[in-house]
Enzyme design. Structure first.
Site, short mmCIF file in Angstrom:
data_model
loop_
_atom_site.label_atom_id
_atom_site.label_comp_id
_atom_site.label_asym_id
_atom_site.label_seq_id
_atom_site.Cartn_x
_atom_site.Cartn_y
_atom_site.Cartn_z
CG ASP A 50 -1.97 -1.06 1.18
OD1 ASP A 50 -2.41 -1.41 0.08
OD2 ASP A 50 -2.36 -1.55 2.26
CE1 TYR A 58 4.00 -6.62 3.53
CE2 TYR A 58 3.40 -8.94 3.50
CZ TYR A 58 3.44 -7.70 2.88
OH TYR A 58 2.93 -7.56 1.62
#
Length: 261
Positions: A51, A109
């Site tokens: 994003d 992540y």
């Protein structure tokens, strides 16, 4: 010929990974640089779309080309044509069956929290600043309830386009190094905003606003509105993508660089 690249980038100046009309994206910049080196239009496929404001040290892409170039052209040559905040880390010629997204078996992540009373000056775009007394140990204990396959409806964005809310989390670790807290999570795949929504919930527990048993309740509720607010984007890094060993892709330090692997 199919080529795979390892990519890192600072996402703060971009409207996410995906190419979009009228706004800048990491994909658009990379395709522009690759097209110059290949002297033909190049379109890339990535392991996972990030994003706006989200970073990567371990993004993987692949592309098709008719151009025959030395490896140095796909690394040094492409980097010369990229902005300073995007860089190619490695290159590998791969079989035609390889796909950056569909061949991947897991993604990883790391979310970096700067836990101090005052905002940071250095690294301010690479960490998310949260005040208060955050208990990383209880966050870690609570996070183990995410491990396994679950319906993550409560932790996906309202407009997530995935056909299924089920994901399998392989491991979650929350550690503290001084003022820095790292939430490290690995799964087969992630839903839109899933990592940041998980971190937002763990922060509520770490700050003492909720108890660890809140997590199974949220999983059962399957209602995004009942979970914590989405954590800020600037502390999030895509650090690794796992592929079958037969592809022999390079493995580098996960990062971010100020973290000890």
């Amino acid at each position: 010929m199919r080529v795979a690249l390892g990519i890192e980038y600072d996402g703060r100046q971009y409207f996410g990974w995906q190419r979009q009309a009228e706004v800048d994206s990491v994909q658009a910049q990379l395709e522009r640089a690759l097209s110059k080196v290949a002297n033909e239009p190049i379109r890339v496929h990535c392991a996972g779309r990030t994003d706006a404001g989200v970073h990567a040290t371990g993004q993987v892409v692949h592309f098709e080309t008719n151009a025959i170039r030395k490896d140095s052209a796909w690394t040094l040559g492409v980097n010369v044509n990229l902005p300073d905040d995007i860089a190619v880390r490695w290159v590998k010629i791969v079989d035609d069956e390889f796909h950056a997204r569909f061949s991947a078996t897991a993604r990883r992540y790391r979310y970096m929290i700067y836990n101090y009373d005052f905002r940071p000056g250095i690294l301010r775009s690479g960490v998310s600043h949260y005040r208060g007394n955050i208990d990383a140990d209880i966050m870690h204990q609570a996070a183990q309830q995410f491990v396994g396959e679950h319906d993550f409806t409560s932790f996906r964005a309202l407009h997530c386009q995935s056909k299924t809310p089920f994901r399998s989390v392989h491991e979650v670790n929350v550690t503290r190094q001084g003022m820095y807290i790292c939430v490290d999570i690995k799964a087969n795949a992630f839903l839109h905003h899933m990592v940041r929504n998980i971190v937002g919930t763990l922060l509520e527990i770490g700050l003492g606003n909720q108890r660890p048993e809140w997590i199974p309740q949220l999983l059962d509720l399957k209602d995004r509105s009942q979970a914590a607010p989405t954590a800020k984007p600037n502390g999030l890094y895509m650090v690794d993508v796992t592929y079958p060993e037969r592809y022999e892709l390079p493995k580098l330090a996960l990062g971010p660089l100020f973290m000890l692997d």
